[in-house]
Design a protein around this motif. Structure first.
Motif, PDB file in Angstrom:
ATOM      1  N   GLU A   1     -10.220   0.081 -11.978  1.00 39.00           N
ATOM      2  CA  GLU A   1      -9.027  -1.052 -11.571  1.00 39.00           C
ATOM      3  C   GLU A   1      -9.111  -1.269  -9.962  1.00 39.00           C
ATOM      4  OE1 GLU A   1      -7.427  -2.396 -14.070  1.00 39.00           O
ATOM      5  OE2 GLU A   1      -8.432  -1.436 -15.324  1.00 39.00           O
ATOM      6  N   ARG A   2      -8.571  -2.734  -9.868  1.00 37.73           N
ATOM      7  CA  ARG A   2      -8.698  -2.945  -8.490  1.00 37.73           C
ATOM      8  C   ARG A   2      -7.559  -2.321  -7.909  1.00 37.73           C
ATOM      9  NH1 ARG A   2     -11.430  -7.467  -6.524  1.00 37.73           N
ATOM     10  NH2 ARG A   2     -12.768  -8.299  -7.989  1.00 37.73           N
ATOM     11  N   ILE A   3      -7.729  -2.303  -6.677  1.00 36.26           N
ATOM     12  CA  ILE A   3      -6.558  -1.472  -5.795  1.00 36.26           C
ATOM     13  C   ILE A   3      -5.877  -2.859  -5.133  1.00 36.26           C
ATOM     14  CG2 ILE A   3      -5.890  -0.103  -3.882  1.00 36.26           C
ATOM     15  CD1 ILE A   3      -8.493   1.791  -4.593  1.00 36.26           C
ATOM     16  N   ARG A   4      -4.697  -2.905  -5.005  1.00 34.69           N
ATOM     17  CA  ARG A   4      -3.881  -3.754  -4.471  1.00 34.69           C
ATOM     18  C   ARG A   4      -3.961  -3.537  -2.886  1.00 34.69           C
ATOM     19  NH1 ARG A   4       2.075  -3.885  -6.491  1.00 34.69           N
ATOM     20  NH2 ARG A   4       1.834  -2.252  -5.268  1.00 34.69           N
ATOM     21  N   TYR A   5      -3.897  -4.760  -2.049  1.00 29.87           N
ATOM     22  CA  TYR A   5      -4.233  -4.551  -0.787  1.00 29.87           C
ATOM     23  C   TYR A   5      -2.847  -3.695   0.042  1.00 29.87           C
ATOM     24  CZ  TYR A   5      -4.119  -5.722   4.293  1.00 29.87           C
ATOM     25  OH  TYR A   5      -4.270  -5.537   5.712  1.00 29.87           O
ATOM     26  N   GLU A   6      -1.646  -3.777  -0.829  1.00 25.73           N
ATOM     27  CA  GLU A   6      -0.407  -3.207  -0.304  1.00 25.73           C
ATOM     28  C   GLU A   6      -0.581  -1.533  -0.346  1.00 25.73           C
ATOM     29  OE1 GLU A   6      -0.383  -5.791  -2.620  1.00 25.73           O
ATOM     30  OE2 GLU A   6       0.378  -7.027  -0.978  1.00 25.73           O
ATOM     31  N   ASP A   7      -1.442  -1.255  -1.633  1.00 21.52           N
ATOM     32  CA  ASP A   7      -1.753   0.350  -1.642  1.00 21.52           C
ATOM     33  C   ASP A   7      -2.862   0.718  -0.664  1.00 21.52           C
ATOM     34  OD1 ASP A   7       0.049   0.082  -3.740  1.00 21.52           O
ATOM     35  OD2 ASP A   7      -1.458  -0.229  -5.339  1.00 21.52           O
ATOM     36  N   MET A   8      -3.430  -0.165  -0.044  1.00 25.50           N
ATOM     37  CA  MET A   8      -4.503   0.151   0.786  1.00 25.50           C
ATOM     38  C   MET A   8      -4.138   0.398   2.213  1.00 25.50           C
ATOM     39  SD  MET A   8      -7.885  -1.531  -0.171  1.00 25.50           S
ATOM     40  CE  MET A   8      -7.354  -3.186  -0.529  1.00 25.50           C
ATOM     41  N   THR A   9      -2.810   0.108   2.427  1.00 24.83           N
ATOM     42  CA  THR A   9      -2.404   0.042   3.985  1.00 24.83           C
ATOM     43  C   THR A   9      -1.044   0.913   4.143  1.00 24.83           C
ATOM     44  OG1 THR A   9      -0.774  -1.832   3.502  1.00 24.83           O
ATOM     45  CG2 THR A   9      -2.959  -2.291   4.324  1.00 24.83           C
ATOM     46  N   GLU A  10      -0.915   1.732   5.242  1.00 19.04           N
ATOM     47  CA  GLU A  10       0.072   2.557   5.304  1.00 19.04           C
ATOM     48  C   GLU A  10       0.828   2.257   6.738  1.00 19.04           C
ATOM     49  OE1 GLU A  10       0.405   7.483   6.214  1.00 19.04           O
ATOM     50  OE2 GLU A  10      -1.749   6.585   5.907  1.00 19.04           O
TER      51      GLU A  10
END
Length: 64
Positions: free
Chosen positions: A23-32
């Motif tokens: 499944e694709r990972i949302r951009y918001e889930d890749m940033t901290e």
């Protein structure tokens, strides 16, 4: 003669071997986002004798 049968066989073999894509990972889930202190979390003092340790120089690495 059509090569669509060969394409379908190759696609079926690919799906059988690898399954489906994750499944694709949302951009918001890749940033901290983190809070930082004003001085960056390190001591603000400057040490001129130890400052050379933070740089890399090819000439020094080769002993020239």
């Amino acid at each position: 003669m059509s090569d669509y049968g060969a394409v379908d066989v190759a696609a079926a073999a690919r799906i059988a071997r690898f399954g489906k894509l994750p499944e694709r990972i949302r951009y918001e889930d890749m940033t901290e986002v983190r809070e930082v202190s004003p001085n960056g979390g390190i001591g603000a003092s400057y040490n001129p004798e130890g400052s050379w340790q933070h740089f890399s120089c090819l000439a020094l690495d080769l002993g020239l």
